[in-house]
Design a protein around this motif. Structure first.
Motif, mmCIF file in Angstrom:
data_model
loop_
_atom_site.group_PDB
_atom_site.id
_atom_site.type_symbol
_atom_site.label_atom_id
_atom_site.label_comp_id
_atom_site.label_asym_id
_atom_site.label_seq_id
_atom_site.Cartn_x
_atom_site.Cartn_y
_atom_site.Cartn_z
ATOM 1 N N VAL A 108 3.334 -14.178 -28.080
ATOM 2 C CA VAL A 108 2.693 -13.044 -28.753
ATOM 3 C C VAL A 108 3.447 -12.785 -30.049
ATOM 4 O O VAL A 108 4.682 -12.708 -30.068
ATOM 5 N N TYR A 118 -0.696 -11.055 -36.000
ATOM 6 C CA TYR A 118 -1.868 -11.834 -36.409
ATOM 7 C C TYR A 118 -1.933 -11.867 -37.932
ATOM 8 O O TYR A 118 -1.829 -10.837 -38.602
ATOM 9 N N ASP A 119 -2.091 -13.073 -38.477
ATOM 10 C CA ASP A 119 -2.221 -13.247 -39.919
ATOM 11 C C ASP A 119 -3.552 -13.943 -40.190
ATOM 12 O O ASP A 119 -3.684 -15.148 -39.957
ATOM 13 N N LEU A 136 -4.391 -20.566 -32.133
ATOM 14 C CA LEU A 136 -4.667 -19.148 -31.911
ATOM 15 C C LEU A 136 -5.538 -19.014 -30.678
ATOM 16 O O LEU A 136 -6.658 -19.531 -30.635
ATOM 17 N N GLU A 186 -6.256 -15.814 -29.148
ATOM 18 C CA GLU A 186 -7.085 -14.640 -29.421
ATOM 19 C C GLU A 186 -6.276 -13.651 -30.243
ATOM 20 O O GLU A 186 -5.050 -13.718 -30.307
ATOM 21 N N HIS A 187 -6.979 -12.733 -30.881
ATOM 22 C CA HIS A 187 -6.292 -11.671 -31.615
ATOM 23 C C HIS A 187 -7.084 -10.390 -31.433
ATOM 24 O O HIS A 187 -8.224 -10.391 -30.953
ATOM 25 N N ARG A 188 -6.491 -9.284 -31.820
ATOM 26 C CA ARG A 188 -7.158 -8.004 -31.626
ATOM 27 C C ARG A 188 -6.863 -7.069 -32.789
ATOM 28 O O ARG A 188 -6.038 -7.370 -33.663
ATOM 29 N N LEU A 195 -1.962 -7.729 -33.285
ATOM 30 C CA LEU A 195 -1.260 -8.711 -32.477
ATOM 31 C C LEU A 195 -2.164 -9.904 -32.183
ATOM 32 O O LEU A 195 -3.394 -9.803 -32.195
ATOM 33 N N ALA A 196 -1.537 -11.032 -31.900
ATOM 34 C CA ALA A 196 -2.279 -12.238 -31.521
ATOM 35 C C ALA A 196 -1.529 -12.958 -30.421
ATOM 36 O O ALA A 196 -0.310 -12.837 -30.273
ATOM 37 N N ARG A 197 -2.307 -13.694 -29.650
ATOM 38 C CA ARG A 197 -1.737 -14.533 -28.593
ATOM 39 C C ARG A 197 -1.913 -15.991 -29.013
ATOM 40 O O ARG A 197 -3.006 -16.406 -29.404
ATOM 41 N N TYR A 198 -0.802 -16.745 -28.944
ATOM 42 C CA TYR A 198 -0.802 -18.119 -29.437
ATOM 43 C C TYR A 198 -0.508 -19.106 -28.305
ATOM 44 O O TYR A 198 0.227 -18.789 -27.357
ATOM 45 N N TRP A 248 1.421 -8.085 -24.733
ATOM 46 C CA TRP A 248 -0.024 -8.265 -24.851
ATOM 47 C C TRP A 248 -0.790 -7.397 -23.852
ATOM 48 O O TRP A 248 -1.817 -6.828 -24.176
#
Length: 324
Positions: A181, A184-185, A222, A224-226, A230-233, A307
């Motif tokens: 986590v 997010y870019d 990637l 998912e992102h929100r 934040l994003a989960r990689y 997350w």
């Protein structure tokens, strides 16, 4: 080439799941007694500590007999003793086993628990705890995860088979997938395969990228992102350099949440502070067993806390935009 003679088995049992220290007396040297060599070799422990071990009969030879302080020095001989274990704050998280047979144990290591004894982390390590909990004193680690990283670790049961499993990792025949986590870019084009040369010098807390032939390769996707930023990689390393995933994610401009070293080294936290764990989990492990031929596809049950429950992970009730 002359094959090296393996050392004799330890005459001392493990203590709290920790092996005794084994010292081989060098083939050359001008020490008169075993005591003289140990005082020089273990100078960091102090003369008094060595004397105390010898006087108490806690240093033994291959036959288990205590070594007297005036025992003559014999090149190539071995002695064993148990070091005084450091005071350790217990890591209050279990080490569940996700797979076990007569050859291997795969555990789902928690954050903050070192894989194997090293430095100030000895009895409070995954290896020592599993040896105690499973009653398998021969258990050894086939590879390591950083203390701050959670997830799957492979241990071997039989010493004579350890090399076969270590070779799997050395020859990159184990597929490892991590979940992380980080911020997010939207400008970061993913997926991407990062290739660079990473070095970590002795005495330095951090690794760094330097010019030269790449020795570290990571596939970054990637998941998912929100809207909270934040994003989960999904991270798939092809190599295993120290801190590789953390260095590569920082280089991409999205350092992992909870990382105390990247992009800057943070002040140390006090012992027992288990808040804000590094948001990196060794999620998947896939390999063909070199002994049984069975194909294993194993998955960690751990979920990055930032997350699923950011406020709980942060420990201060703030959201992702707060001071965490």
């Amino acid at each position: 080439m002359r094959r090296r003679t393996p050392p004799p088995p330890s005459p001392l049992p493990q203590r709290d799941g920790v092996d005794p220290v084994r010292v081989r007396l060098p083939g050359t040297g001008d020490w008169a007694t075993v005591r003289d060599h140990l005082v020089q070799r273990l100078s960091g422990a102090g003369v008094g500590a060595v004397e105390a071990l010898l006087d108490a009969g806690l240093v033994v030879g291959a036959d288990g007999t205590p070594v007297a302080p005036d025992t003559p020095y014999r090149p190539g001989a071995y002695v064993w003793f148990h070091r005084e274990l450091p005071a350790e704050v217990p890591v209050p998280f279990p080490v569940p086993v996700v797979y076990r047979d007569e050859h291997i144990v795969v555990a789902d290591k928690p954050h903050f628990l070192a894989t194997t004894p090293r430095g100030s982390h000895v009895a409070e390590t995954a290896l020592a705890r599993l040896r105690r909990e499973l009653g398998v004193p021969t258990l050894t680690a086939a590879h390591r995860l950083d203390r701050l990283t959670a997830g799957l670790v492979l241990f071997t049961v039989r010493p004579e088979e350890r090399g076969a499993y270590q070779t799997l990792f050395r020859d990159r025949r184990v597929r490892k997938v991590y979940e992380a986590v980080a911020p997010y870019d939207p400008a970061l084009a993913l997926p991407v395969t990062v290739r660079s040369r990473i070095v970590k010098e002795r005495g330095s807390l951090t690794a760094r990228e330097v010019p030269g032939e790449p020795n570290a390769v990571t596939r970054v996707e990637l998941a998912e992102h929100r809207a909270d930023g934040l994003a989960r990689y999904r991270l798939t390393p092809e190599t295993g350099q120290t801190h590789q995933l953390r260095v590569h994610m920082t280089a991409l401009g999205v350092p992992l949440l909870g990382d105390p070293l990247y992009p800057v080294v943070a002040d140390p936290v006090p012992p027992g502070d288990f808040r804000r764990p590094l948001q990196l989990v060794a999620r998947e492990l896939e390999f063909t067993d070199p002994v049984t031929g069975v194909t294993h596809r194993l998955r960690s049950a751990r979920t990055p806390g930032a997350w699923t429950a950011y406020a709980q992970w942060a420990g201060d009730g703030t959201g992702p935009a707060g001071p965490a």
